[in-house]
Design a protein around this motif. Structure first.
Motif, PDB file in Angstrom:
ATOM      1  N   LYS A   1     107.678  27.909  17.598  1.00 39.58           N
ATOM      2  CA  LYS A   1     106.733  28.136  19.468  1.00 39.58           C
ATOM      3  C   LYS A   1     108.586  26.961  20.249  1.00 39.58           C
ATOM      4  N   THR A   2     109.304  26.869  19.474  1.00 39.43           N
ATOM      5  CA  THR A   2     110.805  26.108  20.441  1.00 39.43           C
ATOM      6  C   THR A   2     112.008  27.720  20.161  1.00 39.43           C
ATOM      7  N   TYR A   3     111.407  28.515  20.601  1.00 38.67           N
ATOM      8  CA  TYR A   3     112.732  30.071  20.694  1.00 38.67           C
ATOM      9  C   TYR A   3     112.203  30.832  20.311  1.00 38.67           C
ATOM     10  N   GLN A   4     112.455  32.241  21.010  1.00 38.84           N
ATOM     11  CA  GLN A   4     112.468  34.015  20.572  1.00 38.84           C
ATOM     12  C   GLN A   4     113.028  34.120  20.113  1.00 38.84           C
ATOM     13  N   HIS A   5     112.892  34.893  18.887  1.00 39.61           N
ATOM     14  CA  HIS A   5     113.350  35.923  18.152  1.00 39.61           C
ATOM     15  C   HIS A   5     112.736  37.496  18.419  1.00 39.61           C
ATOM     16  N   ILE A   6     113.958  37.955  18.713  1.00 29.99           N
ATOM     17  CA  ILE A   6     114.032  39.734  18.631  1.00 29.99           C
ATOM     18  C   ILE A   6     115.292  40.047  17.613  1.00 29.99           C
ATOM     19  N   GLU A   7     114.682  41.653  16.576  1.00 30.59           N
ATOM     20  CA  GLU A   7     116.243  41.642  16.256  1.00 30.59           C
ATOM     21  C   GLU A   7     116.031  43.021  16.458  1.00 30.59           C
ATOM     22  N   LYS A   8     117.158  44.256  16.727  1.00 29.88           N
ATOM     23  CA  LYS A   8     117.216  45.467  16.651  1.00 29.88           C
ATOM     24  C   LYS A   8     118.968  45.997  15.705  1.00 29.88           C
ATOM     25  N   VAL A   9     118.370  47.110  15.584  1.00 27.93           N
ATOM     26  CA  VAL A   9     119.224  48.163  14.434  1.00 27.93           C
ATOM     27  C   VAL A   9     119.123  49.111  15.505  1.00 27.93           C
ATOM     28  N   TRP A  10     120.532  49.303  15.967  1.00 33.87           N
ATOM     29  CA  TRP A  10     121.318  50.357  16.130  1.00 33.87           C
ATOM     30  C   TRP A  10     122.313  51.131  15.754  1.00 33.87           C
ATOM     31  N   GLN A  11     122.375  51.813  14.869  1.00 33.69           N
ATOM     32  CA  GLN A  11     123.186  52.909  14.552  1.00 33.69           C
ATOM     33  C   GLN A  11     123.843  52.222  13.141  1.00 33.69           C
ATOM     34  N   ASP A  12     124.455  51.353  12.703  1.00 31.18           N
ATOM     35  CA  ASP A  12     124.855  50.457  11.440  1.00 31.18           C
ATOM     36  C   ASP A  12     125.154  49.163  12.120  1.00 31.18           C
ATOM     37  N   ILE A  13     124.149  48.512  13.318  1.00 30.64           N
ATOM     38  CA  ILE A  13     124.832  47.508  13.658  1.00 30.64           C
ATOM     39  C   ILE A  13     123.929  46.659  14.046  1.00 30.64           C
ATOM     40  N   LYS A  14     123.335  45.864  13.982  1.00 31.03           N
ATOM     41  CA  LYS A  14     122.012  44.644  14.221  1.00 31.03           C
ATOM     42  C   LYS A  14     122.410  44.257  15.087  1.00 31.03           C
ATOM     43  N   THR A  15     121.504  43.347  15.603  1.00 29.81           N
ATOM     44  CA  THR A  15     121.664  42.626  17.142  1.00 29.81           C
ATOM     45  C   THR A  15     120.270  41.796  16.791  1.00 29.81           C
ATOM     46  N   ASN A  16     120.487  40.730  17.045  1.00 28.75           N
ATOM     47  CA  ASN A  16     119.703  39.234  16.947  1.00 28.75           C
ATOM     48  C   ASN A  16     119.878  38.763  18.295  1.00 28.75           C
TER      49      ASN A  16
END
Length: 292
Positions: free
Chosen positions: A24-39
């Motif tokens: 409830k206090t935060y939002q989180h999205i994870e994406k992966v492109w090539q071998d790079i993971k971005t949160n």
């Protein structure tokens, strides 16, 4: 099992997330492109379960730091996320100050000064009336305030004084950070718009460098260059039982879990980290950087 009364240090917002954490206090999205993971993490409230300041946090995790093509992909990812963050902050800065925090004589803490040395500085040129030769560049100044043991002064006091004189529209602060995951040492970069506390990577927290302190928007860029003995033991002893937990509690009472370590490859890998961060910043600050 007894309730843990010690904390494993981490400067990364995404490392504080677990399945048990109330979202409830935060939002989180994870994406992966090539071998790079971005949160992508957006903390919505000042009081939150992650224990971080309210704002936006982006962590960019990669693996193959030794490959030039892969490093260049990380450079582009960092640059793109800087552009997104600036757009979300509705900033179009005309004057930029870059602050390279850390001690250049200690390898694991030399990221900030190393990056600062590689930034293309133009503020002195923009001080002249004729800007015709500066097309494709930004107005950028750089400082390396050192550490208190070198100057006797708080880094925040030095940066604040420069801000008052130079009057930047945004401040970029570069520093080394601590991770609780040994596999992420020298493999993850965090960008946030909440600022930073110099010395946080080694647990020596100084006065904050943030918008409240400097009266200027602050974007912090940090790289995991160290971890703690506590983090290493927690990984090695996972899963914990009562006996292992008791041992960690005893070590924590003696302050042994806060001892800081860095890998033996730090000397070689630091130059690659400096390249990634400085090149991403130069491309972001100076649109024509590749042709200059």
């Amino acid at each position: 099992m007894s309730k843990r009364n010690y904390n494993i240090r981490s400067d990364f917002a995404d490392e504080m997330i677990s399945r048990q954490v109330d979202e409830k206090t935060y939002q989180h999205i994870e994406k992966v492109w090539q071998d790079i993971k971005t949160n992508y993490i957006k903390i919505l409230e000042d009081e939150n379960v992650l224990g971080k300041d309210k704002g936006d946090y982006v962590s960019i995790e990669f693996q193959n730091i030794l490959d030039r093509d892969h490093r260049d992909m990380v450079v582009e990812t960092v640059k793109q996320n800087l552009e997104i963050m600036m757009k979300n902050m509705k900033l179009n800065p005309q004057k930029i100050l870059v602050v390279g925090l850390g001690n250049r004589f200690i390898t694991s803490d030399a990221l900030g000064p190393g990056v600062a040395n590689e930034i293309m500085v133009t503020a002195h040129l923009y001080a002249n009336e004729d800007h015709s030769m500066l097309k494709g560049t930004g107005n950028v100044a750089v400082i390396q305030p050192g550490v208190m043991g070198q100057t006797g002064l708080e880094s925040s006091a030095i940066v604040k004084s420069v801000c008052e004189e130079y009057q930047p529209d945004v401040v970029f602060v570069i520093d080394a950070l601590a991770t609780r995951n040994t596999g992420r040492i020298n493999r993850v970069i965090q960008i946030n718009n909440t600022g930073i506390r110099p010395g946080s990577g080694v647990g020596n927290h100084r006065h904050a460098l943030n918008e409240e302190a400097l009266h200027v928007p602050v974007i912090a860029i940090g790289v995991a260059t160290v971890t703690s003995i506590g983090a290493i033991l927690s990984e090695a002893l996972d899963p914990l039982d009562d006996e292992k937990e008791k041992m960690l509690e005893q070590l924590a009472q003696k302050n042994h879990l806060d001892l800081i370590v860095t890998p033996k490859s730090m000397d070689d890998e630091l130059k690659h980290l400096i390249y990634i961060v400085s090149t991403a910043l130069n491309k972001f600050f100076h649109p024509a950087f590749d042709t200059l």
